[in-house]
Design an enzyme around this catalytic site. Structure first.
Site, PDB file in Angstrom:
ATOM      1  N   LYS A 143     -13.338  -0.564   5.814  1.00  0.00           N
ATOM      2  CA  LYS A 143     -13.960  -1.153   4.589  1.00  0.00           C
ATOM      3  C   LYS A 143     -15.118  -1.885   4.952  1.00  0.00           C
ATOM      4  O   LYS A 143     -16.186  -2.192   4.387  1.00  0.00           O
ATOM      5  CB  LYS A 143     -12.729  -2.007   3.919  1.00  0.00           C
ATOM      6  CG  LYS A 143     -11.359  -1.316   3.740  1.00  0.00           C
ATOM      7  CD  LYS A 143     -11.159  -0.205   2.937  1.00  0.00           C
ATOM      8  CE  LYS A 143      -9.828   0.522   3.233  1.00  0.00           C
ATOM      9  NZ  LYS A 143      -9.484   1.750   1.969  1.00  0.00           N
ATOM     10  N   ALA A 182      -6.821  -4.819   6.818  1.00  0.00           N
ATOM     11  CA  ALA A 182      -7.463  -3.822   6.357  1.00  0.00           C
ATOM     12  C   ALA A 182      -8.967  -4.243   5.657  1.00  0.00           C
ATOM     13  O   ALA A 182      -9.857  -3.283   5.670  1.00  0.00           O
ATOM     14  CB  ALA A 182      -6.781  -2.618   5.559  1.00  0.00           C
ATOM     15  N   TRP A 222       0.725  -1.278  -0.012  1.00  0.00           N
ATOM     16  CA  TRP A 222      -0.121  -0.028   0.097  1.00  0.00           C
ATOM     17  C   TRP A 222       0.788   1.323  -0.027  1.00  0.00           C
ATOM     18  O   TRP A 222       1.678   1.355   0.986  1.00  0.00           O
ATOM     19  CB  TRP A 222      -1.063  -0.118   1.219  1.00  0.00           C
ATOM     20  CG  TRP A 222      -1.746   1.109   1.254  1.00  0.00           C
ATOM     21  CD1 TRP A 222      -2.496   1.864   0.409  1.00  0.00           C
ATOM     22  CD2 TRP A 222      -2.260   1.891   2.487  1.00  0.00           C
ATOM     23  NE1 TRP A 222      -3.433   2.915   0.914  1.00  0.00           N
ATOM     24  CE2 TRP A 222      -2.963   2.903   2.208  1.00  0.00           C
ATOM     25  CE3 TRP A 222      -1.566   1.827   3.666  1.00  0.00           C
ATOM     26  CZ2 TRP A 222      -3.359   4.033   3.345  1.00  0.00           C
ATOM     27  CZ3 TRP A 222      -1.912   2.887   4.811  1.00  0.00           C
ATOM     28  CH2 TRP A 222      -3.080   3.639   4.467  1.00  0.00           C
ATOM     29  N   ASP A 256      -1.297  -6.364   8.766  1.00  0.00           N
ATOM     30  CA  ASP A 256      -2.303  -5.147   8.370  1.00  0.00           C
ATOM     31  C   ASP A 256      -3.540  -5.999   7.976  1.00  0.00           C
ATOM     32  O   ASP A 256      -3.487  -6.836   6.846  1.00  0.00           O
ATOM     33  CB  ASP A 256      -1.421  -4.564   7.395  1.00  0.00           C
ATOM     34  CG  ASP A 256      -2.539  -3.230   7.083  1.00  0.00           C
ATOM     35  OD1 ASP A 256      -3.744  -3.319   7.311  1.00  0.00           O
ATOM     36  OD2 ASP A 256      -1.819  -2.426   6.215  1.00  0.00           O
TER      37      ASP A 256
HETATM   38  C1  LMR Z   1      -6.358   2.575  -0.806  1.00  0.00           C
HETATM   39  O1  LMR Z   1      -5.764   1.879  -0.859  1.00  0.00           O
HETATM   40  O2  LMR Z   1      -7.068   3.250  -1.858  1.00  0.00           O
HETATM   41  C2  LMR Z   1      -7.158   3.014   0.371  1.00  0.00           C
HETATM   42  O3  LMR Z   1      -6.565   2.235   1.449  1.00  0.00           O
HETATM   43  C3  LMR Z   1      -7.564   4.400   0.674  1.00  0.00           C
HETATM   44  C4  LMR Z   1      -6.345   5.192   1.116  1.00  0.00           C
HETATM   45  O4  LMR Z   1      -6.159   5.933   2.154  1.00  0.00           O
HETATM   46  O5  LMR Z   1      -5.258   4.991   0.145  1.00  0.00           O
END
Ligand code: LMR
Length: 399
Positions: free
Chosen positions: A248, A215, A131, A213
């Site tokens: 989410k 998420a 990410w 993580d």
């Molecule tokens: C994403 O990866 O699009 C989400 O987790 C939102 C973000 O804050 O980046």
């Protein structure tokens, strides 16, 4: 008059995902498909408030008598219910310290700060790719960061052996390995259960601390399936961390709800870690926001609301799975068998396709299809009627 203090500032580029979210919003082309930011969308393209959430909010609105502070680590019952849900009923509660956090990001930061206090020289290893915000978020706690190989852009699968080999060679005992519990962001390529079974003993033996993580819990294969790796980690590793997000799976994005938990070697250490979480949160933001955590606590603590929430979550997961199948079939028919297989096998909102930054730009400019320069798509941004166009535009830019 002397120079003003803020004259020293330099302009920074906007965060790529957030900037694209704004750009997509402004695009007025009717055939636009926004596969950008990681939010769940329903078939009409809306980011809905879940029914269980609305009901819980109505109850809270009627009953809440005070807005007074709760405390630096948030709600005790929220934390207990969250731990129960993600870890199942087998976990060693006295060895765990936890804190409510301002979203999954807040949880990651609390975890990073705790690691920094305990082991300032530890390197945190993240998957390549990961990410986009992991490195700034964790690194700005002052920790060293490095990458392990993870996603093979030719096979569109996990490079598991390369990952183990790399960590074996380069990570030192006491380092931390950040793992995505499920629905890997940005690739959608997860470890199989067999791979988790090999990975956890490997980490334990090399004295590497897993930091999971979580998420996208519940948006992959199912609650039990999505928790497989995390539960194995908490069962086998002497020490571990988890950062869970409610953005989410409860659709509570802007309310900022998350949980950080750390498994310690013994109860006495967990009690010390608990005081650390309180102190860390206090110095960063004093206290976490309460509303969203109160909503989650209501839902998880009520049989009826929990049932409604689970049904809605199942529907969301089913919709995304169905879209994956449709996109995969459309790609297959149009000659993209290799990508088709990956899209069908991967989990959650995201897949990373072998699209270059220039091709991603062409998708945005020529086809009104918003995907990040890294080639990440959020499948929830599509719907059954625009999937054929999506498949042909993808294959068009790739050809
Ligand atoms: C994403 O990866 O699009 C989400 O987790 C939102 C973000 O804050 O980046």
């Amino acid at each position: 008059m002397g120079a003003a203090m803020f004259d020293n500032l330099t302009a920074l580029p906007p965060d790529a995902i957030i900037a694209m979210m704004q750009q997509a919003k402004l695009d007025t082309r009717a055939h636009k498909i926004d596969l950008g930011v990681g939010v769940y969308k329903d078939g009409s393209g809306a980011v809905p408030i879940m029914r269980a959430v609305k009901t819980a909010e109505d109850i809270i609105l009627g009953e809440e008598m005070s807005k007074s502070y709760v405390g630096t680590t948030g709600r005790v019952e929220f934390r207990r219910l969250m731990l129960d849900m993600i870890l199942g009923d087998q976990f060693d509660a006295p060895r765990i310290a936890s804190s409510q956090a301002a979203g999954g990001s807040g949880a990651l930061r609390l975890g990073a700060e705790l690691i920094k206090s305990a082991a300032p020289d530890a390197t945190v290893w993240v998957s390549d790719p990961t990410w986009a915000n992991h490195i700034p978020l964790i690194g700005s706690a002052g920790l060293l960061m490095d990458k392990y190989p993870y996603y093979n852009r030719d096979t569109l699968g996990v490079e598991f052996d390369a990952m183990l080999e790399h960590l074996d060679r380069h990570a030192k005992p006491g380092d931390v390995v950040l793992l995505h519990g499920c629905c890997h962001n940005p690739t959608g390529a997860d470890f199989s259960e067999d791979q988790w079974d090999r990975l956890v003993p490997f980490l334990v033996e090399r004295k590497l601390t897993p930091f999971v993580d979580l998420a996208y819990f519940g948006l992959g294969r199912g609650l039990g399936e999505d928790a497989y790796g995390l539960r194995l980690v908490f069962e086998r590793a002497p020490e571990a961390l988890v950062a869970a997000s409610c953005s989410k799976n409860f659709g509570l994005y802007k309310e900022r709800v998350g949980l950080i938990a750390v498994l310690c070697r013994d109860e006495a250490t967990a009690r010390i870690a608990q005081t650390q979480f309180g102190a860390i949160q206090r110095k960063l933001i004093s206290m976490p926001p309460d509303h969203g955590a109160q909503v989650v606590e209501r839902i998880l603590g009520s049989g009826e609301l929990k049932r409604i929430w689970l049904d809605e979550l199942t529907e969301m997961r089913g919709r995304m799975r169905n879209l994956r199948v449709l996109l995969s079939e459309a790609l297959d028919v149009q000659g993209g068998a290799h990508i088709a297989r990956a899209v069908a096998d991967q989990n959650g909102m995201f897949s990373t396709l072998p699209v270059s930054p220039a091709q991603a730009e062409a998708l945005r400019n020529d086809h009104a299809i918003y995907i990040t320069n890294s080639g990440r798509i959020n499948i929830a941004g599509a719907n059954a009627s625009n999937i054929p166009n999506l498949a042909s535009a993808l294959l068009d830019v790739l050809s």
